[in-house]
Design a protein around this motif. Structure first.
Motif, PDB file in Angstrom:
ATOM      1  N   SER A   1      -6.348  -2.490  -3.293  1.00 49.43           N
ATOM      2  CA  SER A   1      -7.103  -1.553  -2.471  1.00 49.43           C
ATOM      3  C   SER A   1      -6.607  -0.121  -2.674  1.00 49.43           C
ATOM      4  O   SER A   1      -7.414   0.806  -2.811  1.00 49.43           O
ATOM      5  CB  SER A   1      -6.983  -1.966  -1.000  1.00 49.43           C
ATOM      6  OG  SER A   1      -7.770  -1.154  -0.184  1.00 49.43           O
ATOM      7  N   THR A   2      -5.287   0.066  -2.731  1.00 49.26           N
ATOM      8  CA  THR A   2      -4.768   1.419  -2.932  1.00 49.26           C
ATOM      9  C   THR A   2      -5.178   1.967  -4.296  1.00 49.26           C
ATOM     10  O   THR A   2      -5.598   3.123  -4.417  1.00 49.26           O
ATOM     11  CB  THR A   2      -3.235   1.424  -2.813  1.00 49.26           C
ATOM     12  OG1 THR A   2      -2.854   0.678  -1.666  1.00 49.26           O
ATOM     13  CG2 THR A   2      -2.714   2.847  -2.689  1.00 49.26           C
TER      14      THR A   2
ATOM     15  N   ASP B   1      -0.158   9.307   0.863  1.00 42.52           N
ATOM     16  CA  ASP B   1      -1.489   9.837   1.125  1.00 42.52           C
ATOM     17  C   ASP B   1      -2.067   9.107   2.332  1.00 42.52           C
ATOM     18  O   ASP B   1      -2.157   7.882   2.345  1.00 42.52           O
ATOM     19  CB  ASP B   1      -2.361   9.607  -0.118  1.00 42.52           C
ATOM     20  CG  ASP B   1      -3.705  10.290   0.006  1.00 42.52           C
ATOM     21  OD1 ASP B   1      -4.205  10.439   1.138  1.00 42.52           O
ATOM     22  OD2 ASP B   1      -4.261  10.680  -1.031  1.00 42.52           O
TER      23      ASP B   1
ATOM     24  N   ASN C   1     -13.309  -0.190  -1.625  1.00 41.38           N
ATOM     25  CA  ASN C   1     -11.922  -0.617  -1.806  1.00 41.38           C
ATOM     26  C   ASN C   1     -11.360  -1.376  -0.608  1.00 41.38           C
ATOM     27  O   ASN C   1     -10.399  -2.112  -0.737  1.00 41.38           O
ATOM     28  CB  ASN C   1     -11.054   0.614  -2.051  1.00 41.38           C
ATOM     29  CG  ASN C   1     -11.718   1.556  -3.010  1.00 41.38           C
ATOM     30  OD1 ASN C   1     -12.031   1.175  -4.131  1.00 41.38           O
ATOM     31  ND2 ASN C   1     -12.000   2.779  -2.565  1.00 41.38           N
TER      32      ASN C   1
ATOM     33  N   SER D   1       0.922   3.973  -2.970  1.00 42.35           N
ATOM     34  CA  SER D   1       0.568   5.335  -2.581  1.00 42.35           C
ATOM     35  C   SER D   1       1.646   6.310  -3.042  1.00 42.35           C
ATOM     36  O   SER D   1       1.355   7.356  -3.623  1.00 42.35           O
ATOM     37  CB  SER D   1       0.393   5.414  -1.062  1.00 42.35           C
ATOM     38  OG  SER D   1       0.010   6.713  -0.667  1.00 42.35           O
TER      39      SER D   1
ATOM     40  N   PHE E   1      -8.727   3.164  -4.035  1.00 37.91           N
ATOM     41  CA  PHE E   1      -8.907   4.496  -3.454  1.00 37.91           C
ATOM     42  C   PHE E   1      -8.485   5.589  -4.426  1.00 37.91           C
ATOM     43  O   PHE E   1      -9.101   6.645  -4.499  1.00 37.91           O
ATOM     44  CB  PHE E   1      -8.117   4.614  -2.146  1.00 37.91           C
ATOM     45  CG  PHE E   1      -8.813   3.982  -0.981  1.00 37.91           C
ATOM     46  CD1 PHE E   1      -9.810   4.673  -0.314  1.00 37.91           C
ATOM     47  CD2 PHE E   1      -8.496   2.696  -0.559  1.00 37.91           C
ATOM     48  CE1 PHE E   1     -10.478   4.091   0.754  1.00 37.91           C
ATOM     49  CE2 PHE E   1      -9.159   2.110   0.507  1.00 37.91           C
ATOM     50  CZ  PHE E   1     -10.151   2.807   1.168  1.00 37.91           C
ATOM     51  N   LYS E   2      -7.441   5.313  -5.164  1.00 33.02           N
ATOM     52  CA  LYS E   2      -6.883   6.332  -6.054  1.00 33.02           C
ATOM     53  C   LYS E   2      -7.732   6.526  -7.309  1.00 33.02           C
ATOM     54  O   LYS E   2      -7.975   7.642  -7.726  1.00 33.02           O
ATOM     55  CB  LYS E   2      -5.456   5.904  -6.444  1.00 33.02           C
ATOM     56  CG  LYS E   2      -4.682   6.937  -7.237  1.00 33.02           C
ATOM     57  CD  LYS E   2      -4.176   8.050  -6.350  1.00 33.02           C
ATOM     58  CE  LYS E   2      -3.615   9.199  -7.153  1.00 33.02           C
ATOM     59  NZ  LYS E   2      -3.300  10.349  -6.322  1.00 33.02           N
TER      60      LYS E   2
ATOM     61  N   ALA F   1       0.839  -1.205   0.000  1.00 32.71           N
ATOM     62  CA  ALA F   1       0.000   0.000   0.000  1.00 32.71           C
ATOM     63  C   ALA F   1       0.870   1.250   0.000  1.00 32.71           C
ATOM     64  O   ALA F   1       0.598   2.217  -0.722  1.00 32.71           O
ATOM     65  CB  ALA F   1      -0.936   0.000   1.207  1.00 32.71           C
TER      66      ALA F   1
ATOM     67  N   HIS G   1      -4.643   6.279   2.025  1.00 40.42           N
ATOM     68  CA  HIS G   1      -4.176   4.927   1.707  1.00 40.42           C
ATOM     69  C   HIS G   1      -3.595   4.243   2.939  1.00 40.42           C
ATOM     70  O   HIS G   1      -3.834   3.054   3.173  1.00 40.42           O
ATOM     71  CB  HIS G   1      -3.111   4.992   0.596  1.00 40.42           C
ATOM     72  CG  HIS G   1      -3.572   5.744  -0.606  1.00 40.42           C
ATOM     73  ND1 HIS G   1      -2.721   6.375  -1.475  1.00 40.42           N
ATOM     74  CD2 HIS G   1      -4.820   5.983  -1.085  1.00 40.42           C
ATOM     75  CE1 HIS G   1      -3.413   6.967  -2.430  1.00 40.42           C
ATOM     76  NE2 HIS G   1      -4.682   6.734  -2.217  1.00 40.42           N
TER      77      HIS G   1
ATOM     78  N   ASN H   1      -6.291   3.051   5.279  1.00 41.54           N
ATOM     79  CA  ASN H   1      -7.266   2.066   4.824  1.00 41.54           C
ATOM     80  C   ASN H   1      -6.660   0.860   4.112  1.00 41.54           C
ATOM     81  O   ASN H   1      -6.898  -0.281   4.511  1.00 41.54           O
ATOM     82  CB  ASN H   1      -8.279   2.742   3.897  1.00 41.54           C
ATOM     83  CG  ASN H   1      -9.166   3.723   4.625  1.00 41.54           C
ATOM     84  OD1 ASN H   1     -10.110   3.331   5.293  1.00 41.54           O
ATOM     85  ND2 ASN H   1      -8.855   5.008   4.530  1.00 41.54           N
ATOM     86  N   ALA H   2      -5.903   1.117   3.062  1.00 36.99           N
ATOM     87  CA  ALA H   2      -5.475   0.010   2.211  1.00 36.99           C
ATOM     88  C   ALA H   2      -4.549  -0.949   2.946  1.00 36.99           C
ATOM     89  O   ALA H   2      -4.433  -2.121   2.585  1.00 36.99           O
ATOM     90  CB  ALA H   2      -4.793   0.541   0.956  1.00 36.99           C
TER      91      ALA H   2
END
Lengths: 482, 482, 482
Positions: C327-328, C288, C352, C278, C331-332, C274, C291, C294-295
């Motif tokens: 996942s990252t 970020d 995500n 990121s 989000f992105k 992640a 990320h 969460n990720a």
């Protein structure tokens, strides 16, 4: 700045008194621990032999494994839970979390001794033998003192809190001995010995220390957005680990299991009813963080003495239901009333979270104990749960209920009388407490960093603007004259 | 803004190097785990068969249940404890908690391998067999690296920290093998292998990376009110869970039990004496958050190697008593001295919290081990506690004491020499480290949100004022010329 | 202030509806608990008798000791983890942590009933018999609801969230029964039943509640420095305790042990990848916080269904490796796409972190289950781990894999269809939800303290400056005209 101006009449310098108290007491601890404290058989290196002589086949039977996870949860509650719960004040968060740290760290040492003399003394050697259960009980004892701190928050010096702690632990150990040993009450989660005692102890001290001009510090007696969030850390760790609190020293097996379940359920109900009353009593139905931070915990307090009993899941739900309501009403209406008419300044509202729910918890346990029967508990279960063994084998459930009620009263009396005496001691003008216009302010006892991030860039910017302006606007505008 | 202007001489863009390092190393982990790492017999689905062949009657005897609660506490200490303890800097909190997260998450994988090769290799299959104890040890190893991070905080890039982590874990595994296996020292809580090593490793790196012009970032090398509170979250979780840290891999039964008690007591004493010295050495007796956040933990560090020993409760109290004092004095007087005269920039003061108390802890364990006797430990207890079994059956307590001291020195040497070498590697101009005027600033490596709540409303207000003013005051005042 | 002006078209006053819902539902809980809920044999005072009749020799065999430490960790994840993770919004932190508290406290009561009827009903007495495992499952169920809350954060009223909670728990209990009992899937950590269901449930509701003018609240839909740090408290406690989450209700012994190891490893890999993505996808390689918050957790979600399996340590590493990346990227790139093109407003990005990794976790478990063999698991281990006992004794590993995939689809369908229906219910204009320009703002449902520390001193200073200026500059400059 304003502080320096107004507060010259009070000397809050604790540079001599605080180190002196810390050193004298800590040295006393070393000496007394040296004379008295040893490991019990489960923590001693002789455990291997002990196992053999007692036909214990596995290390897993060491009480450590029954209680250590709960101990750590309780430990978090005392230091993070109580400490952060009290950070809600906008400029007393250092004091909240820092003094909690100090008084609990000292208090637990003194508690190991005081409770040890009453409960863990090996009469053949004159030694206090400690194990994991002693650590839990020492933490519990500090919990009682920290409840009292809640009423005094922002109005006392750290030296005074050390005194509150010394006497508080002493009184706690005595009332605990009377309630648990002489009256033979059951109080696994300390509704009586911790919450009722601690609550009334703090209220009595605060009542004696009444400050008529406390409103001079009114501007600091409130929260800001982020301090309320820090307080929620305390609230949540208290709320989450309360099942461990009430089950930590309960009976092995079903006792611990049931205590955790009852507390879990009771706390859940408190949250829902505290939210309901909070919304109902505020304009436009908005929720008040004070209620969410505190009244949600009432179910855990009130379940303390009955946690181990067969109160049944719906019984727990009912206890939490009503205590969430009572506590929220307390914060909303009773605390302002007490302050106005009874001259009782209770910073954190411990009256509503500890004193009253604790007392209710004691009486609830009286009712639940009195209603206990062999059909519900089984014969063996009734004996184990109510502790009707040995000298108490002939005590019936009804009688036990009466003792539970009596124990609650003992805790109240100890709290009120003990608190009044300690309050009078704290009135001596030697403790470095803050002036009325200097309360709730970390500046008094802490090196507080300047908050450069928010203030200075702006001030700098303004200065910059002002200078620019000065140059350009006209010459009779002079910064130095400001 | 100022940053962009001054720092053009340093390229802090890690957009290529950081992902490259992460991916290369993580892919290496996948490959190496694929070749080497399997479950041990207690985590493998063959456990049912294993139980039968080893006459184990209950799943409760799985080591998981002896150690998992302690593991989780240690886990919290590494990530929340270390991570938040370092958030005290006003504008480096993202870096503190975020880079802790990164380097510990990577470090633990590499530690599972490195420590696995030394300690958990099944020679018949060439596989590393891991279980709960490996996870604890991997976390411990990351603890050592994070201590080093404390000295470097704010002055290095995340890529550099990945390098520090890779070499740190490697060095740790080797010194641990030498100390625990070759010298056969006892060090359940890692006074030597974690704190002494990690402390001197970080100090040596920081010494090599000395920045003569670091005072260009002086305005960011300090705390604000709320960052100090965030740091207290780290402090408290470290302090609270330290009994688990020191007991996590101690012997089952009395070993874990005693280690927890000793650590609990030692830490309590540290708090009281740290407060005393903090108050005594500050003007007007005010407490300094730096001391409360750090020196209160010294008792846990120093108790690491002796936690399992029969040091007795008052022995623990004495250790905590003096280490609280020494550590606070260190923060107050030694760190400024080291920075001024030894060119040693130690952001978090790990010299005072880890290096010195760790070293002291090692030597204390030497003394306590040397004084061990069968009368105090029982024959069986002495063997189990000092590990005088197998090849070491003939080693006496006195000899063991000597080895404990030797082990401490090995940890120091590994830290200093290893750190110096790693420091030289980090001096290569390829790692994206910040310029001297750019240290302690999250802006360099993080997308930092604008803090609209505090700054913009005011700036807006000012702009508004300025505009208004411009219109009204006189026309030669022009915003664009500002 | 602006709020009052713009939002007169929406009535956000919940002073009647919120207390009404709380009281009615809580009273229903008391009644239903009274009728249905009792202690199970391990929490009942008859445990002493039960032990004898079942030849259990030690209290340690009470399931409480196998699961209580994990339960407490899960408990922290639900309330502190989810609650604080969502505090990242600059002015919705009270709502994040406070509504989490409310809906989980209510939800767990309803879950005890709903899950109890399906899983813990004693048919002879018609009672639900609860123990520690029920508490864990109730917390899990609340986890599913809180995932949905993540998509809705800032856009719904507390009354709406109570509705989401009531229906969510109900749907959860049904899909859980279908997946775990009828399809007989294995899903110890809830990739399917918690994350897939909860994720799609929240997304479907949010899709129905699409607000075309949500950008009116855009200025509040972001973080500030300290709110990002509060969110990291949530992230870390989720990340740290996830091994407990995935092992809490796994099989005793090797099952719990292996689940913890797999999750620990998978999560570590997620963090590293992640961070890599990121950095790679942001300008200048900056990380970020979205990320990192969460990720990094995706590895835990995806490992949920396979945690107990012999996926092997490198298998776990691979799962974490790819899920951190996916996942990252989500989000992105995916979340903005969904918002723009699918009209899906997902405040926390649960798509995500929960929906996709949960679904992947379900399918991964299908593959791992299908590949299971007696040589890897042992005969007994295969039966125990895949649950191929009783009616399912003839089901092969391959078939079990098929059912795992089917179970994942059931969770998705339940989430999407159930969420759509609940979304339509929430569109009724009676729930007190905020106007489009009033979202992400605690002012709507909370008494928010004025942040005196940052704003007023500056404004005061400015006023002061302005006044001074007014006096000196010239008389046509008048503050009242501003």
């Amino acid at each position: 700045m304003g502080n320096c101006f107004f507060s010259q009449d009070k000397n809050t310098n604790v540079r001599v008194s605080l180190p002196a108290v810390c050193f004298v007491w800590e040295i006393a601890m070393v000496v007394l621990f040296g004379i008295f404290v040893r490991y019990n058989e489960e923590a001693d290196a002789h455990w291997g032999e002990y196992k053999k002589t007692h036909n214990i086949t596995t290390d897993m039977e060491n009480d450590f494994y029954y209680r250590y996870p709960s101990f750590q949860d309780v430990h978090v509650m005392i230091f993070v839970g109580f400490g952060f719960l009290m950070t809600f004040l906008k400029r007393y968060s250092f004091g909240a979390v820092g003094f909690t740290f100090l008084i609990a760290a000292f208090g637990l040492q003194w508690a190991l001794l005081m409770q040890g003399w009453f409960h863990s003394l090996d009469y053949s050697t004159g030694k206090i033998l400690i194990g994991i259960e002693n650590l839990i009980n020492a933490d519990f004892c500090c919990g009682g003192v920290l409840i009292a701190f809640g009423a005094l928050l922002g109005k006392v010096s750290p030296v005074q809190m050390m005194v509150v702690s010394l006497f508080g632990v002493t009184l706690y150990a005595v009332e605990e001995y009377i309630i648990l040993n002489l009256l033979h009450c059951r109080d696994a989660g300390g509704s009586m010995v911790i919450h009722t005692f601690g609550g009334y102890y703090g209220l009595a001290i605060s009542w004696i220390l009444y400050r008529p001009n406390l409103n001079k510090s009114k501007h600091l007696n409130g929260s800001v957005y982020h301090s309320d969030l820090f307080a929620m850390i305390g609230t949540l760790f208290l709320w989450l680990f309360w099942p461990s609190f009430n089950s930590a020293i309960a009976n092995h097996g079903d006792g611990q299991h049931r205590a955790a379940i009852n507390t879990y359920i009771s706390l859940a109900a408190s949250v829902v009813t505290a939210v309901a009353i909070s919304s109902m009593t505020e304009k436009r139905g908005k929720l008040d963080m004070v209620h969410i931070q505190n009244a949600t915990l009432a179910g855990g307090v009130a379940m303390g003495a009955s946690a181990e009993f067969m109160i049944s899941p719906y019984g727990s739900l009912i206890v939490g239901f009503f205590c969430g309501i009572i506590s929220t009403f307390g914060f909303k209406f009773v605390s302002p009333f007490l302050e106005k008419h009874l001259k009782l300044q209770d910073t954190c509202g411990i009256h509503n979270l500890h004193a009253v729910p604790g007392m209710l918890g004691g009486f609830i346990s009286a009712i639940v104990a009195a209603m206990a029967s062999e059909s519900v508990y089984s014969k063996e279960g009734l004996i184990a749960t109510l502790g009707l063994e040995g000298n108490y084998a002939n005590r019936g459930a009804g009688t036990q209920g009466g003792y539970q009620a009596a124990g609650t009263c003992v805790a109240m009396v100890f709290g009120i009388v003990g608190g009044a005496i300690v309050g009078l001691i704290l009135k001596l003008p030697i403790w470095g407490d803050p002036a009325d216009d200097n309360c709730f302010d970390d500046e008094v006892y802490w090196e507080v960093p300047e908050d450069e991030e928010s203030i200075p860039p702006v001030l700098e910017y303004n200065n910059h603007m002002a200078h620019k302006h000065q140059d350009r606007c006209d010459s009779n505008y002079n910064l130095e004259q400001l």
